[in-house]
Scaffold this motif. Structure first.
Motif, mmCIF file in Angstrom:
data_model
loop_
_atom_site.group_PDB
_atom_site.id
_atom_site.type_symbol
_atom_site.label_atom_id
_atom_site.label_comp_id
_atom_site.label_asym_id
_atom_site.label_seq_id
_atom_site.Cartn_x
_atom_site.Cartn_y
_atom_site.Cartn_z
ATOM 1 N N GLY B 39 0.699 -1.064 -0.165
ATOM 2 C CA GLY B 39 0.021 -0.187 -0.058
ATOM 3 C C GLY B 39 0.846 1.418 0.131
ATOM 4 N N TYR B 40 0.092 2.271 0.282
ATOM 5 C CA TYR B 40 0.618 3.671 0.417
ATOM 6 C C TYR B 40 0.815 4.399 1.743
ATOM 7 C CZ TYR B 40 0.143 4.438 -4.742
ATOM 8 O OH TYR B 40 0.289 4.540 -6.282
ATOM 9 N N ARG B 41 1.871 5.220 1.957
ATOM 10 C CA ARG B 41 1.874 6.243 2.957
ATOM 11 C C ARG B 41 1.801 7.568 2.692
ATOM 12 N NH1 ARG B 41 7.638 5.039 5.256
ATOM 13 N NH2 ARG B 41 7.080 6.211 6.877
ATOM 14 N N LEU B 42 1.248 8.427 3.227
ATOM 15 C CA LEU B 42 1.544 9.775 3.227
ATOM 16 C C LEU B 42 1.989 10.386 4.723
ATOM 17 C CD1 LEU B 42 1.097 12.250 1.769
ATOM 18 C CD2 LEU B 42 -1.275 12.580 2.772
ATOM 19 N N GLN B 43 3.499 10.828 4.267
ATOM 20 C CA GLN B 43 4.086 11.020 5.588
ATOM 21 C C GLN B 43 4.157 12.512 5.869
ATOM 22 O OE1 GLN B 43 7.560 8.835 3.221
ATOM 23 N NE2 GLN B 43 8.257 8.834 5.380
ATOM 24 N N GLU B 44 2.855 12.710 6.254
ATOM 25 C CA GLU B 44 2.364 13.748 6.725
ATOM 26 C C GLU B 44 1.154 13.842 7.727
ATOM 27 O OE1 GLU B 44 3.803 16.941 5.851
ATOM 28 O OE2 GLU B 44 4.941 16.166 3.963
ATOM 29 N N LEU B 163 -0.386 9.246 7.341
ATOM 30 C CA LEU B 163 -1.630 8.682 6.842
ATOM 31 C C LEU B 163 -1.304 7.377 6.190
ATOM 32 C CD1 LEU B 163 -3.550 11.544 5.599
ATOM 33 C CD2 LEU B 163 -3.430 10.725 7.870
ATOM 34 N N GLN B 164 -1.964 6.226 6.363
ATOM 35 C CA GLN B 164 -1.757 4.998 5.529
ATOM 36 C C GLN B 164 -2.714 4.231 4.955
ATOM 37 O OE1 GLN B 164 0.314 2.304 8.543
ATOM 38 N NE2 GLN B 164 2.218 3.605 8.445
ATOM 39 N N ALA B 165 -2.728 3.683 3.899
ATOM 40 C CA ALA B 165 -3.751 2.754 3.091
ATOM 41 C C ALA B 165 -3.278 1.562 2.755
ATOM 42 C CB ALA B 165 -4.186 3.553 2.180
ATOM 43 N N PHE B 166 -3.490 0.425 3.470
ATOM 44 C CA PHE B 166 -2.861 -0.873 3.020
ATOM 45 C C PHE B 166 -3.768 -1.888 2.948
ATOM 46 C CE2 PHE B 166 0.873 1.257 4.883
ATOM 47 C CZ PHE B 166 1.994 0.778 4.006
ATOM 48 N N THR B 199 4.412 7.238 -0.665
ATOM 49 C CA THR B 199 5.611 6.169 -0.684
ATOM 50 C C THR B 199 4.977 4.867 -0.600
ATOM 51 O OG1 THR B 199 6.731 7.887 0.874
ATOM 52 C CG2 THR B 199 7.736 5.759 0.884
ATOM 53 N N VAL B 200 5.718 3.792 -1.442
ATOM 54 C CA VAL B 200 5.040 2.739 -1.445
ATOM 55 C C VAL B 200 5.787 1.859 -0.246
ATOM 56 C CG1 VAL B 200 5.046 0.632 -2.816
ATOM 57 C CG2 VAL B 200 4.602 2.868 -4.044
ATOM 58 N N TYR B 201 4.894 0.995 0.213
ATOM 59 C CA TYR B 201 5.576 -0.074 1.063
ATOM 60 C C TYR B 201 4.659 -1.327 0.455
ATOM 61 C CZ TYR B 201 6.800 -3.019 4.977
ATOM 62 O OH TYR B 201 7.454 -3.999 5.392
ATOM 63 N N VAL B 202 5.566 -2.320 0.259
ATOM 64 C CA VAL B 202 5.045 -3.667 -0.263
ATOM 65 C C VAL B 202 6.077 -4.704 0.310
ATOM 66 C CG1 VAL B 202 4.510 -5.132 -2.369
ATOM 67 C CG2 VAL B 202 4.232 -2.960 -2.517
ATOM 68 N N SER B 203 5.391 -5.515 1.049
ATOM 69 C CA SER B 203 6.236 -6.946 1.452
ATOM 70 C C SER B 203 5.954 -7.995 0.314
ATOM 71 C CB SER B 203 5.432 -7.562 2.751
ATOM 72 O OG SER B 203 5.172 -6.462 3.628
ATOM 73 N N SER B 204 7.289 -8.509 -0.040
ATOM 74 C CA SER B 204 7.331 -9.627 -0.943
ATOM 75 C C SER B 204 6.454 -10.789 -0.400
ATOM 76 C CB SER B 204 8.736 -9.985 -1.209
ATOM 77 O OG SER B 204 8.820 -11.043 -2.020
ATOM 78 N N PRO B 205 5.755 -11.446 -1.256
ATOM 79 C CA PRO B 205 5.442 -11.666 -2.698
ATOM 80 C C PRO B 205 4.438 -10.788 -3.157
ATOM 81 C CG PRO B 205 4.345 -13.288 -1.730
ATOM 82 C CD PRO B 205 4.798 -12.499 -0.544
ATOM 83 N N TYR B 206 4.141 -9.770 -2.456
ATOM 84 C CA TYR B 206 2.966 -9.019 -2.989
ATOM 85 C C TYR B 206 3.522 -7.873 -4.124
ATOM 86 C CZ TYR B 206 0.060 -11.357 0.216
ATOM 87 O OH TYR B 206 -0.594 -12.381 0.933
ATOM 88 N N TRP B 207 2.501 -7.415 -5.009
ATOM 89 C CA TRP B 207 3.033 -6.737 -5.934
ATOM 90 C C TRP B 207 1.996 -5.388 -5.773
ATOM 91 C CZ3 TRP B 207 7.337 -8.323 -8.787
ATOM 92 C CH2 TRP B 207 7.515 -9.687 -8.514
ATOM 93 N N ILE B 208 2.503 -4.346 -6.290
ATOM 94 C CA ILE B 208 1.912 -2.882 -6.315
ATOM 95 C C ILE B 208 1.923 -2.213 -7.740
ATOM 96 C CG2 ILE B 208 3.183 -1.385 -5.167
ATOM 97 C CD1 ILE B 208 0.811 -0.533 -3.604
ATOM 98 N N GLU B 209 0.626 -1.749 -8.165
ATOM 99 C CA GLU B 209 0.624 -1.115 -9.540
ATOM 100 C C GLU B 209 0.358 0.426 -8.981
ATOM 101 O OE1 GLU B 209 -0.873 -2.199 -13.001
ATOM 102 O OE2 GLU B 209 -0.521 -0.363 -13.981
ATOM 103 N N GLU B 210 1.250 1.379 -9.174
ATOM 104 C CA GLU B 210 1.014 2.771 -8.882
ATOM 105 C C GLU B 210 0.365 3.401 -9.924
ATOM 106 O OE1 GLU B 210 5.573 2.539 -7.457
ATOM 107 O OE2 GLU B 210 4.524 4.630 -6.771
#
Lengths: 239, 236
Positions: B39-44, B163-166, B199-210
Motif C-alpha cells: 500500500g501507500y503512506r502519506l508521510q504528513e 496516513l496509511q492505506a494498506f 511512499t510505497v511499502y510492499v512486502s514480498s511476494p505482493y506487488w503494487i501498481e502505482e
C-alpha cells in the motif's frame, strides 16, 4: 509398569496444560475477555438506507499489552533506523533547525541510540533513547527514557473546531501541566496506555511544544519528566 | 523386552511429542505476528484520511487474517493508531466484516460490524472531530452516496504522525488479486483533498501498481506469483 503410568500421567498433564493454554489464547484472540475485546456487533447487519448505524467505541478500552490483531507496519519496517550524532547534526544543519534536549536526565540513564525515519533521507521523527546503554530499541518501555521529536505541529483544525488549544483541552480532561518560565509548554498524561511495555500497562506520556516543534517524552516518573523538560536547552548540534 | 518396558518407551515417546508440541506452539505464537503489507503512506501529519476500497474475498484459513484499511498513525514509538476497513479471518469466523480498530492512551479495541459485499466499493473515512464535547476520531463507511456506518472513537491524544492505506495479510498464502484503492484523500480541516505524494511499502511476494498518488492496485500471494506487469514497484 508403575513407571509407565507415571510417564503417561506426566504426558496427560502436559497435554491438559497445552489444551488450557491454547484455549486461553483462543479466548483472548476471539475477544471473549472483557479487556481489549473485539466485539462482533450485529455481524449480518448492513446499516444502509438513510439511517446509518452508529458504532460507539468507549474510552474504557483494554490494556492487554500486545493485543493488536490488525495493526500497522512497524517503524523500522517503514525505514526507521539508528543514526549517528553526526547524521543528526547534518540533518539539523541542512534544515536550519534547532532542537531542545535535556541537560539533566535521571541517574543511570545515558543516550544509547538516535533513531530517525530514513525512508526519504533522514527526517522526523527523531527518537532519542536513553537507557543503561544496552537497550537501544526505540519502542517505549518502563526501563528507559524515550524522547520522540515529532517535528512541526499541525493543530490549526482543532482550534477551528473547538476554539481551544489542544493543551487547554487536555488540561480540562485532567492532564498535568508543565510550566516553564511561567508558560504552559506541555502536558503529562499520567496513565497513558503503553502497549510496548512489559511489566506495566500504562506509562506517563508528556507532550511538549517548544518553538512549534512537538516532543513526546516517555518515562516512568512524572516528577522526573517535569525536571528534565525544564532542563531542556536549545542545540543545533548534539555532542 | 518386557511388556511394561515397551509400554514405558511408548509412553515416554508420547510425552516427548506433547512437550515438542508445546515448543512448536510457543514458536508459532511468536511467528503469528508476522504481517505482509501492500500500500501507500502519506508521510504528513494530517488529521483525516479517506479512501475507497474495492472489496475482495480471498480464501483465509487457519489462524490467519486479511484486512484492507485506511489509517491515521498517531505515534510510532508507542504503537498508537486508529484504522477503519474490512477484514476476514479466524476471529470473524472467516466472514467478511467491516471493522474499526484503535490503540491509544485509552487502550486498545477492535470492533467488527456489518458485512461488505465482495465486488462492491466502499469509502472509508476517519477524521478528527468533537462529539458531545469530547475529542473523537469520527469514522464513516459509505457506499456511493449512502452513509452505512458512523463510528465514534474517543481519542486521546489527538495527534497524527502519518496516513496509511494498506492491504494486510498474516500469511503469503492469501491471494490479494483485485486489490484496488482509489480516491485516497487527506483532511485539511475544511476539505478532503487527494494525496499529492506517496511512499510505497510492499512486502514480498505482493506487488503494487502505482496508478497515481491517490490510487493503486495490488495482487500476489498464494503458491504461484503472477507475471510481473509494467509499472509496478517492490519495496521491502
Amino acid at each position: 509398569m508403575k513407571k509407565a503410568f507415571v510417564v503417561i500421567g506426566i504426558g496427560l498433564a502436559v497435554s491438559l496444560l497445552l489444551t488450557l493454554f491454547a484455549g486461553y489464547e483462543a479466548f483472548i484472540s476471539n475477544g471473549s475477555n472483557t479487556e481489549g475485546s473485539p466485539v462482533i456487533t450485529d455481524i449480518n447487519s448492513n446499516g444502509g438506507g438513510n439511517s446509518p448505524q452508529t458504532i460507539i467505541i468507549g474510552d474504557a478500552r483494554g490494556t492487554t499489552g500486545s493485543a493488536e490483531i490488525r495493526g500497522i507496519p512497524s517503524f523500522e519496517e517503514l525505514g526507521g533506523k539508528i543514526i549517528t550524532k553526526e547524521q543528526l547534526n547534518n540533518f539539523l544543519r541542512k534544515k536550519g533547525l534547532s532542537i531542545y534536549v535535556p541537560k539533566w536526565v535521571p541517574e543511570g540513564l545515558k543516550l544509547a541510540a538516535i533513531w530517525a525515519d530514513t525512508s526519504k533521507g533522514i527526517d522526523f521523527p527523531i527518537i532519542l533513547v536513553y537507557s543503561d546503554g544496552n537497550d537501544t530499541d526505540y519502542k517505549v518501555s518502563e526501563n528507559k527514557l524515550v524522547i520522540e521529536i515529532r517535528g512541526f505541529v499541525n493543530e490549526t483544525m482543532f482550534e477551528q473546531i473547538t476554539n481551544k488549544t489542544l493543551f487547554e483541552y487536555y488540561l480540562s480532561k485532567g492532564a498535568t501541566p508543565i510550566i516553564k518560565d511561567g508558560e504552559l509548554i506541555g502536558v503529562i498524561f499520567d496513565d497513558a496506555y503503553c502497549p510496548t511495555c512489559v511489566t506495566c500497562k500504562t506509562l506517563p506520556l508528556a507532550i511538549v511544544r517548544i518553538d512549534n516543534i512537538e516532543y513526546w517524552i516517555n518515562y516512568k516518573d512524572v516528577n522526573s519528566i517535569i525536571e528534565l523538560v525544564r532542563s531542556m536547552t536549545q542545540t543545533d548540534s548534539l555532542t | 523386552m518386557t511388556l511394561s518396558k515397551q509400554f514405558s518407551k511408548v509412553a515416554s515417546a508420547v510425552a516427548m511429542i506433547m512437550l515438542l508440541s508445546l515448543v512448536i506452539y510457543t514458536s508459532y505464537d511468536a511467528l503469528a505476528v508476522t504481517r505482509y503489507y501492500a500500500g501507500y503512506r502519506l508521510q504528513e501529519n494530517y488529521f483525516g484520511v479517506s479512501g475507497s476500497i474495492y472489496t475482495i474475498d480471498p480464501d483465509v484459513t487457519g489462524e490467519n487474517i486479511f484486512a484492507q484499511w485506511v489509517c491515521i498513525v498517531i505515534d510510532p514509538a508507542r504503537g498508537y493508531w486508529v484504522q477503519i476497513g474490512y477484514t476476514k479471518g479466524f476471529d470473524t469466523d472467516y466472514n467478511l466484516v467491516f471493522y474499526a480498530e484503535v490503540n491509544d492512551n485509552y487502550g486498545y479495541e477492535i470492533r467488527f460490524f456489518g458485512t461488505p459485499e465482495p465486488g462492491d466499493t466502499y469509502t472509508y473515512t476517519i477524521v478528527a472531530d468533537t462529539y458531545n464535547g469530547t475529542r473523537v476520531w469520527h469514522g464513516y463507511i459509505r457506499q456511493g452516496g449512502t452513509l452505512l456506518y458512523e463510528i465514534i472513537i474517543p481519542a486521546d491524544p489527538i495527534a497524527s504522525y502519518e496516513l496509511q492505506a494498506f492491504s494486510e495479510a498474516s500469511t503469503t498464502d492469501i491471494v490479494i488479486d483485485g486489490t484496488h484503492f482509489s480516491g485516497l484523500a487527506y483532511y485539511t480541516g475544511r476539505d478532503f483533498l487527494y494525496w499529492y505524494t506517496h511512499t510505497v511499502y510492499v512486502s514480498s511476494p505482493y506487488w503494487i501498481e502505482e496508478i497515481s498518488d491517490y490510487e493503486f492496485m495490488a495482487w500476489g500471494g498464494g503458491s504461484v506469483n503472477p507475471p510481473q506487469p509494467l509499472g509496478m514497484s517492490i519495496v521491502g
